[in-house]
Design an enzyme around this catalytic site. Structure first.
Site, PDB file in Angstrom:
ATOM      1  N   ARG A   1      -4.935   8.991   1.625  1.00  0.00           N
ATOM      2  CA  ARG A   1      -4.307   9.257   0.534  1.00  0.00           C
ATOM      3  C   ARG A   1      -5.442   9.909  -0.601  1.00  0.00           C
ATOM      4  O   ARG A   1      -4.830  10.427  -1.483  1.00  0.00           O
ATOM      5  CB  ARG A   1      -3.652   8.142   0.116  1.00  0.00           C
ATOM      6  CG  ARG A   1      -2.641   7.711   0.862  1.00  0.00           C
ATOM      7  CD  ARG A   1      -1.525   6.685   0.329  1.00  0.00           C
ATOM      8  NE  ARG A   1      -2.378   5.325   0.020  1.00  0.00           N
ATOM      9  CZ  ARG A   1      -1.732   4.139  -0.355  1.00  0.00           C
ATOM     10  NH1 ARG A   1      -0.597   4.266  -0.614  1.00  0.00           N
ATOM     11  NH2 ARG A   1      -2.388   3.331  -0.520  1.00  0.00           N
TER      12      ARG A   1
ATOM     13  N   GLU B   1      -9.654  -4.775   3.606  1.00  0.00           N
ATOM     14  CA  GLU B   1      -9.036  -6.205   3.483  1.00  0.00           C
ATOM     15  C   GLU B   1      -8.419  -6.856   4.544  1.00  0.00           C
ATOM     16  O   GLU B   1      -8.460  -8.131   4.784  1.00  0.00           O
ATOM     17  CB  GLU B   1      -7.857  -5.744   2.404  1.00  0.00           C
ATOM     18  CG  GLU B   1      -6.998  -6.795   1.978  1.00  0.00           C
ATOM     19  CD  GLU B   1      -5.986  -6.546   0.938  1.00  0.00           C
ATOM     20  OE1 GLU B   1      -5.298  -7.508   0.582  1.00  0.00           O
ATOM     21  OE2 GLU B   1      -5.711  -5.417   0.685  1.00  0.00           O
TER      22      GLU B   1
END
Length: 178
Positions: free
Chosen positions: A66, A103
């Site tokens: 992105r 994460e």
């Protein structure tokens, strides 16, 4: 087009980024920017604001995937070159590689060894700053390639994950911090 300022830009972003719970895995809340990208006015405002974040640069590095969507038009606005930072095995030719923690796991990103000139000033762009692992790895790659990172600009910063802590000495700007 002039980017909306402060609260207006924050509201524009907030209204067009949606949370997708448990994606890509259970316990993660994914920030989906596709509604923002589909709105021409909002997308233009974000690109303008990201381009205004730092002074003149030679290259804009976009982090897969992105980050590409945001970085390429920012590079055009700044009359700078665009350099893709890709997942391992996606670039042709000799690369520098850097492992990092996400994460929810680990990964490797790469950049072509000839992507930057030694004196290049590079703005790194991504959609979200979360744990800081991807941003740190990208900054390290840019520096290994001989260029200087002038800053990191992101659409959204997840402050509760404390990603800035992995980026000491690197100027970071976020259009919206949550």
């Amino acid at each position: 087009m002039t980017a909306p300022a402060g609260d207006e830009l924050a509201q524009l972003i907030t209204s067009r980024v949606r949370d997708i719970p448990d994606y890509p895995q259970r316990g993660v809340v994914f920030k989906d920017i596709t509604p923002l990208l589909a709105d021409g006015r909002a997308f233009n405002a974000v690109v303008d604001a990201l381009a205004a974040a730092y002074g003149p640069v030679d290259k804009v590095a976009g982090i897969e995937a992105r980050g590409f969507i945001l970085a390429a038009p920012v590079a055009c606005r700044l009359d700078a070159g665009f350099v893709p930072i890709r997942k391992k095995g996606k670039l042709p030719g000799a690369t520098f590689a850097q492992d990092y923690e996400l994460e929810y796991g680990t990964a490797t990103i790469e950049v072509l060894t000839d992507a930057f000139e030694p004196a290049d000033r590079v703005l790194v762009i991504d959609d979200v700053l979360a744990t800081g692992g991807t941003a740190r790895a990208t900054a390290d790659l840019v520096q290994r390639a001989g260029a200087q990172v002038t800053g990191l600009a992101v659409l959204l910063e997840l402050s509760f994950l404390n990603g800035r802590a992995k980026l000491p000495g690197l100027p970071v700007s976020a259009l919206l911090t949550v």
